[in-house]
Design an enzyme around this catalytic site. Structure first.
Site, PDB file in Angstrom:
ATOM      1  N   PHE A   1       0.826  -1.216   0.000  1.00  0.00           N
ATOM      2  CA  PHE A   1       0.000   0.000   0.000  1.00  0.00           C
ATOM      3  C   PHE A   1       0.860   1.268   0.000  1.00  0.00           C
ATOM      4  O   PHE A   1       0.812   2.075  -0.941  1.00  0.00           O
ATOM      5  CB  PHE A   1      -0.951  -0.082   1.202  1.00  0.00           C
ATOM      6  CG  PHE A   1      -1.514   1.220   1.677  1.00  0.00           C
ATOM      7  CD1 PHE A   1      -2.064   2.124   0.782  1.00  0.00           C
ATOM      8  CD2 PHE A   1      -1.507   1.529   3.039  1.00  0.00           C
ATOM      9  CE1 PHE A   1      -2.592   3.326   1.228  1.00  0.00           C
ATOM     10  CE2 PHE A   1      -2.026   2.717   3.489  1.00  0.00           C
ATOM     11  CZ  PHE A   1      -2.565   3.632   2.578  1.00  0.00           C
TER      12      PHE A   1
ATOM     13  N   TYR B   1       4.293  -8.224  15.451  1.00  0.00           N
ATOM     14  CA  TYR B   1       4.529  -6.973  14.710  1.00  0.00           C
ATOM     15  C   TYR B   1       5.222  -5.942  15.598  1.00  0.00           C
ATOM     16  O   TYR B   1       6.281  -5.425  15.255  1.00  0.00           O
ATOM     17  CB  TYR B   1       3.201  -6.440  14.201  1.00  0.00           C
ATOM     18  CG  TYR B   1       3.306  -5.234  13.302  1.00  0.00           C
ATOM     19  CD1 TYR B   1       3.914  -5.321  12.051  1.00  0.00           C
ATOM     20  CD2 TYR B   1       2.772  -4.002  13.686  1.00  0.00           C
ATOM     21  CE1 TYR B   1       3.993  -4.218  11.205  1.00  0.00           C
ATOM     22  CE2 TYR B   1       2.844  -2.897  12.841  1.00  0.00           C
ATOM     23  CZ  TYR B   1       3.448  -3.012  11.608  1.00  0.00           C
ATOM     24  OH  TYR B   1       3.522  -1.918  10.774  1.00  0.00           O
TER      25      TYR B   1
END
Ligand code: UDP
Length: 318
Positions: free
Chosen positions: A12, A150
């Site tokens: 993205f 993450y």
């Protein structure tokens, strides 16, 4: 004109960055293993003689053999980045941020790259006890939970950057990106803005997790891209920059706004809150304003309009 490597180029933010750098006339070496990235995001660049796409994994050291040895900078973005993506690929997320980041930094050192810009995340602040969050805040992160693959991988990567700066003398800067949205988000990446828009356009219920009073601060992707380029070019001695839009909003307000702007018949439904969901998040961008002369320029209304148009054109018109 410069030559840049972009890791995570088909994702993205990576793909939006590639388009802007290409428009500025730079030569680009774009790497992506297409785990969560999408080649379609780069389709209109693939024929350009200044654009080189390599489908490869930066966890494999051989990937770097295909790259030129005289680049000016590396934008290192490669990583699954939405909560749904990194829940699907926790091991890949851990490895690309640790092993992959080490490979990027070793390559930068061996080939005398002038600067590496590493995209870290507001997730390093966890569920923050300081609000808004400054770069100096150490965070409140669960090391053993659904987001830790993450959060902790990005924190480890920041520690790698620190080590390469201080022990190896290379030039690395860190952008801590807060919530970002805009064209080239995947329709199924699970982030809140793409979910709400896709649900509204499909006329299915808009799903708020929890009570919807949790907040985020949403930055339109072109603003984020401009910040990354400013960090690559800056003469500032600062090493870490919060990059985001300080306009804090509740998730419920975002749902209502998307519902109104899409003129949908979708109703709002509540689902259980997700585990370890940060309650509030808002960047303090004083440093970026002063050092980079950067600040976001796209309002949430304008950014949502552009994002809704992107999803409408891509998936709902022929
Ligand atoms: N969220 C939601 N509905 C969705 C997806 C997300 O209410 O369909 C909530 C999520 O629980 C979180 C916020 O929206 O509180 C932002 O989630 P996102 O996954 O976009 O990013 P995060 O900031 O959590 O990394």
């Amino acid at each position: 004109m410069s030559t840049y490597i972009i890791t995570g180029a088909a994702g993205f933010i990576g793909s939006n960055l590639c388009h802007e750098l290409s428009n500025q006339g730079h030569t680009l070496w774009a790497i992506d293993n297409l785990l969560t990235g999408n080649r379609d995001n780069l389709a209109d660049l693939l024929d350009s003689s200044r654009f080189h796409f390599i489908q490869a994994d930066i966890c494999d050291p051989k990937t770097f053999n295909a790259l030129p040895k005289n680049v000016d900078g590396i934008f290192h973005l490669a990583s699954p980045a939405s909560p749904v993506q990194y829940a699907n690929y926790p091991m890949e997320t851990l490895m690309v941020n640790s092993q992959g980041t080490k490979h990027v930094l070793v390559f930068a050192e061996e080939t005398d790259v002038k600067r590496v810009v590493f995209t870290s995340t507001s997730e390093v602040y966890g569920d923050p006890l300081e609000h808004p969050q400054k770069e100096t805040y150490w965070g409140n992160v669960n090391s053993f939970g659904p987001r830790s693959c993450y959060d902790e991988a990005k924190r480890f990567a920041e520690a790698l950057c620190y080590t390469f700066i201080h022990k190896h003398g290379i030039d690395v800067k860190i952008a801590r990106l807060f919530n970002t949205y805009g064209p080239n988000m995947e329709r199924n990446d699970g982030r809140v803005i793409s979910n709400f828009i896709v649900q509204s356009l499909a006329k299915i219920p808009i799903t708020i997790h929890g009570d919807g009073q949790q907040t985020r601060s949403f930055c339109f992707v072109t603003d984020t891209v401009n910040a990354l380029i400013a960090i690559m070019e800056t003469t500032s001695t600062e090493l870490i920059f919060n990059i985001g839009n300080p306009n804090e909003q509740s998730i419920r307000d975002i749902a209502l706004l998307v519902q109104k702007m899409t003129n949908t018949t979708s109703t709002i439904v509540h689902k259980p809150a997700v585990e370890d969901d940060p309650r509030r998040r808002k960047p303090d961008i004083t440093r970026a304003r002063h050092e980079l002369s950067w600040q976001p320029t796209i309002t949430i209304a304008k950014g949502l309009e552009k994002t809704i148009l992107y999803f409408t054109q891509k998936f709902y018109t022929r």
